[in-house]
Design an enzyme around this catalytic site. Sequence first.
Site, PDB file in Angstrom:
ATOM      1  N   HIS A 109       4.974  67.433  69.646  1.00  0.00           N
ATOM      2  CA  HIS A 109       4.131  66.819  70.673  1.00  0.00           C
ATOM      3  C   HIS A 109       5.017  66.231  71.770  1.00  0.00           C
ATOM      4  O   HIS A 109       5.489  65.097  71.639  1.00  0.00           O
ATOM      5  CB  HIS A 109       3.268  65.710  70.051  1.00  0.00           C
ATOM      6  CG  HIS A 109       2.366  66.184  68.960  1.00  0.00           C
ATOM      7  ND1 HIS A 109       2.826  66.510  67.713  1.00  0.00           N
ATOM      8  CD2 HIS A 109       1.023  66.386  68.944  1.00  0.00           C
ATOM      9  CE1 HIS A 109       1.801  66.893  66.955  1.00  0.00           C
ATOM     10  NE2 HIS A 109       0.708  66.835  67.678  1.00  0.00           N
ATOM     11  N   GLY A 115       1.364  58.663  60.991  1.00  0.00           N
ATOM     12  CA  GLY A 115       0.860  60.013  61.156  1.00  0.00           C
ATOM     13  C   GLY A 115      -0.648  59.926  61.146  1.00  0.00           C
ATOM     14  O   GLY A 115      -1.307  60.236  62.135  1.00  0.00           O
ATOM     15  N   PRO A 116      -1.236  59.482  60.026  1.00  0.00           N
ATOM     16  CA  PRO A 116      -2.682  59.199  60.045  1.00  0.00           C
ATOM     17  C   PRO A 116      -2.961  58.093  61.071  1.00  0.00           C
ATOM     18  O   PRO A 116      -2.534  56.949  60.894  1.00  0.00           O
ATOM     19  CB  PRO A 116      -2.964  58.723  58.617  1.00  0.00           C
ATOM     20  CG  PRO A 116      -1.845  59.266  57.797  1.00  0.00           C
ATOM     21  CD  PRO A 116      -0.648  59.252  58.701  1.00  0.00           C
ATOM     22  N   HIS A 136      -0.210  67.964  74.964  1.00  0.00           N
ATOM     23  CA  HIS A 136      -0.268  67.129  73.764  1.00  0.00           C
ATOM     24  C   HIS A 136       0.522  67.699  72.597  1.00  0.00           C
ATOM     25  O   HIS A 136       1.459  67.061  72.108  1.00  0.00           O
ATOM     26  CB  HIS A 136      -1.725  66.916  73.336  1.00  0.00           C
ATOM     27  CG  HIS A 136      -1.888  65.916  72.238  1.00  0.00           C
ATOM     28  ND1 HIS A 136      -1.621  66.200  70.915  1.00  0.00           N
ATOM     29  CD2 HIS A 136      -2.290  64.623  72.261  1.00  0.00           C
ATOM     30  CE1 HIS A 136      -1.852  65.131  70.175  1.00  0.00           C
ATOM     31  NE2 HIS A 136      -2.259  64.169  70.970  1.00  0.00           N
ATOM     32  N   ARG A 156     -11.609  42.237  33.756  1.00  0.00           N
ATOM     33  CA  ARG A 156     -11.433  41.577  35.058  1.00  0.00           C
ATOM     34  C   ARG A 156     -11.142  40.090  34.855  1.00  0.00           C
ATOM     35  O   ARG A 156     -10.391  39.477  35.631  1.00  0.00           O
ATOM     36  CB  ARG A 156     -12.656  41.771  35.949  1.00  0.00           C
ATOM     37  CG  ARG A 156     -13.950  41.210  35.389  1.00  0.00           C
ATOM     38  CD  ARG A 156     -15.091  41.246  36.371  1.00  0.00           C
ATOM     39  NE  ARG A 156     -16.341  40.835  35.748  1.00  0.00           N
ATOM     40  CZ  ARG A 156     -17.370  40.315  36.407  1.00  0.00           C
ATOM     41  NH1 ARG A 156     -17.295  40.133  37.711  1.00  0.00           N
ATOM     42  NH2 ARG A 156     -18.464  39.978  35.771  1.00  0.00           N
ATOM     43  N   GLU A 182     -12.139  47.124  53.387  1.00  0.00           N
ATOM     44  CA  GLU A 182     -11.299  47.690  52.330  1.00  0.00           C
ATOM     45  C   GLU A 182     -10.115  48.476  52.878  1.00  0.00           C
ATOM     46  O   GLU A 182      -8.977  48.304  52.422  1.00  0.00           O
ATOM     47  CB  GLU A 182     -12.138  48.589  51.401  1.00  0.00           C
ATOM     48  CG  GLU A 182     -13.119  47.851  50.527  1.00  0.00           C
ATOM     49  CD  GLU A 182     -14.471  47.645  51.195  1.00  0.00           C
ATOM     50  OE1 GLU A 182     -15.398  47.159  50.523  1.00  0.00           O
ATOM     51  OE2 GLU A 182     -14.593  47.981  52.404  1.00  0.00           O
ATOM     52  N   PHE A 207     -15.469  51.496  45.592  1.00  0.00           N
ATOM     53  CA  PHE A 207     -15.086  51.391  46.998  1.00  0.00           C
ATOM     54  C   PHE A 207     -13.619  51.746  47.232  1.00  0.00           C
ATOM     55  O   PHE A 207     -13.115  51.576  48.345  1.00  0.00           O
ATOM     56  CB  PHE A 207     -15.407  50.002  47.539  1.00  0.00           C
ATOM     57  CG  PHE A 207     -16.871  49.673  47.459  1.00  0.00           C
ATOM     58  CD1 PHE A 207     -17.828  50.600  47.835  1.00  0.00           C
ATOM     59  CD2 PHE A 207     -17.300  48.447  46.971  1.00  0.00           C
ATOM     60  CE1 PHE A 207     -19.185  50.313  47.740  1.00  0.00           C
ATOM     61  CE2 PHE A 207     -18.650  48.159  46.875  1.00  0.00           C
ATOM     62  CZ  PHE A 207     -19.600  49.093  47.257  1.00  0.00           C
ATOM     63  N   ASP A 215     -26.868  47.534  39.610  1.00  0.00           N
ATOM     64  CA  ASP A 215     -26.543  47.866  41.001  1.00  0.00           C
ATOM     65  C   ASP A 215     -26.747  49.342  41.302  1.00  0.00           C
ATOM     66  O   ASP A 215     -26.779  49.744  42.467  1.00  0.00           O
ATOM     67  CB  ASP A 215     -25.101  47.459  41.325  1.00  0.00           C
ATOM     68  CG  ASP A 215     -24.966  45.962  41.537  1.00  0.00           C
ATOM     69  OD1 ASP A 215     -25.963  45.321  41.896  1.00  0.00           O
ATOM     70  OD2 ASP A 215     -23.857  45.440  41.326  1.00  0.00           O
ATOM     71  N   HIS A 239     -23.040  52.053  43.125  1.00  0.00           N
ATOM     72  CA  HIS A 239     -21.981  51.130  42.737  1.00  0.00           C
ATOM     73  C   HIS A 239     -21.339  51.504  41.402  1.00  0.00           C
ATOM     74  O   HIS A 239     -20.485  50.772  40.906  1.00  0.00           O
ATOM     75  CB  HIS A 239     -22.533  49.699  42.639  1.00  0.00           C
ATOM     76  CG  HIS A 239     -22.715  49.050  43.970  1.00  0.00           C
ATOM     77  ND1 HIS A 239     -23.458  49.601  44.987  1.00  0.00           N
ATOM     78  CD2 HIS A 239     -22.239  47.864  44.465  1.00  0.00           C
ATOM     79  CE1 HIS A 239     -23.446  48.806  46.043  1.00  0.00           C
ATOM     80  NE2 HIS A 239     -22.702  47.756  45.756  1.00  0.00           N
TER      81      HIS A 239
END
Length: 678
Positions: A38, A126-127, A268, A361, A413, A439, A471, A475
Amino acid sequence: MTDIAPPAFAPSVTTDQLAVDALRFLAADMVQTAQSGHPGMPMGAAPMAWTLWSRHLRHDPADPDWADRDRFVLSAGHGSALLYGLLHMFGYDLPVAQLRRFRQLGSRTPGHPEFGETPGVECTTGPLGQGLAMAVGMALAERMTAARYPEITDHRTYAIVGDGCLMEGVSHEVASFAGHLGLGRLIVLWDDNEITIDGAVGRSCSDDQVARFAAYGWHTEVVADGTDIEAIDAALTRAKADPRPSFLAVRTVIGHGAPDVAGTSAAHGSPLGVDRLAQAKDIAGWTLAPFTVPEQVAATCAVLAEIGGEEHASWLAEFAEFDAVAPERCAEFRRARARLLPVGLLPALEAVATRAPRATRQSSQACLNAALSAMPELVGGSADLAGSTGTVCGEVVTRDDFTRSAIAFGIREFGMAAILNGMSLHGGFRVFGSTFLVFADYLRPALRLSALMRQPVIYVLTHDSIAVGEDGPTHQPVEHVESLRIIPGVQVLRPADDVETAAAWELALSRVDGPTALILSRQSLPQQFTATSDFATGPGELGAQQHDSPAPAPSTAAAATAQAPVAVHRSPSARRIDIIATGSEVALAAGAAEQLLVEGYRVRLVSVMDRSRFTTDPSAHTISIEAGCTAGWAGHVDLAIGIDEFGHSGPGDEVMAQHGFTVAHVLDRIREYLDGAS
């Protein structure tokens, strides 16, 4: 510490123009030689990059990892040739031979900047958008470091972003977060060239980016001419004086100076071509051979590098003074940056085990509390779920108090995970973030970069199965554990009780070359192991104990075992049976194994906390039980009991029963398999 003045050198219009052209044509030569890359972004953004590096950036090319250096992130990573040109010109270990090997296998000049491959590259970009996000993380780490060690902390974070970075959703998450915390030593320059790969930005976006960042609480300025070095310099100077994070919109022309393609998407992502590149050099009056840096520019960069070395030496002297008056704090600073664990941490983790049932947890919260008491550098938080994920860790960081350990990331997140990457890359902290396992899809791109950059970020992912219950299926993770296991370099640990959860935290905190995902239950689980002595330890592993008949007590392959399961059989001539389970399903598997023992089988039950390091025995009947998709188990075992459909809304135990996760149903599946296999 007070601000150190910008590099003391006499700017010259002639040198500036030569340096900018050198950066432009180094980039264009790299892309042309590779026939890939580029050229447009480096040619347009060269003036702002040169201004920043020559007048403001505090760095030492002789030591790219100096703790108190300024950080520079090229978020628009497709413009990597610009960064490589800067590193080469300023004397980093990036010789011209590496520029000539741009984008070639094994070179130190990959297509996008890769952390660990090139000296002076602060992170893998990059991302699009993630470089900006990691810069926010670095800026947060700087503020938290300065709050703890003001005597030896005086650096800033700079980033160059493009239109694509600002369109990506993560940019909204992290810019809002940075404005909320007032990360005032963060300065972002926007390469405002109004072009994306497919064409003009206006085809898909009409945001007022300056107003947007102002609304987030940032200091904003517009530099109308991206070739005006004095204007860029003045804007940077004002940004450094402002207590808010700064967003400088610098209007540029992509492919500046390239005939026919400047200002268009044609500049580009393709080489300019031999003829057009020659024309661009003629227009600029550039007569030097490809990959040449003018002597005047090389001499100027050498002086600037020497000044950076002097600033580094001054910091080392200040550090020595700090060490003399506060040796314990200095030792703590060194230990944290070296990612060494403090004495007493492992016994503290082992002490969390109880005999009462509880969710992993909750076990994890106990482990985190123990770790926090021993590791002041352990910081993190959740995506607005600290109470639910077991990651409550004290008072939350505010713009007025960065000494705290808890970070309120908000419902962001992706932003959370990318910020954690930046904090980890900055150094001096061990970081964790948490959300519900389902998630993990929202943060996966940043988790992938954690693995690619080998950063020891800890992801606490709870509510790990359809047992989430009421949920409902939105979920209830089904495919998520398996999807994490297939990311190279991610350590995925699903513990069954207190002892395994403590071992999981030990493994996560001991690991310094990659991320760990802790997969934890919402529902209470019985305790399976009596103490950490249930783990057989060896070099770098926690292996399985031998538990066969007459009791079905599980052994553990917590981190690794190459040992085949113990032989299990009904009679000397029968094949053996191994039942392998993870997490909450270990208790279910134990119930099934108990009944099989009554029926005359010898049963080996193994809790496999980390499947990647467990080897099954092909001579045995092997049966896995995990409340998730079976695709990954299919190649390992003879019978995979799992769930390959979405769950339902209802009480968790009822949902589990509906999908066959009861002792009776598991026994039916095992007997059916054994009947067919006999």
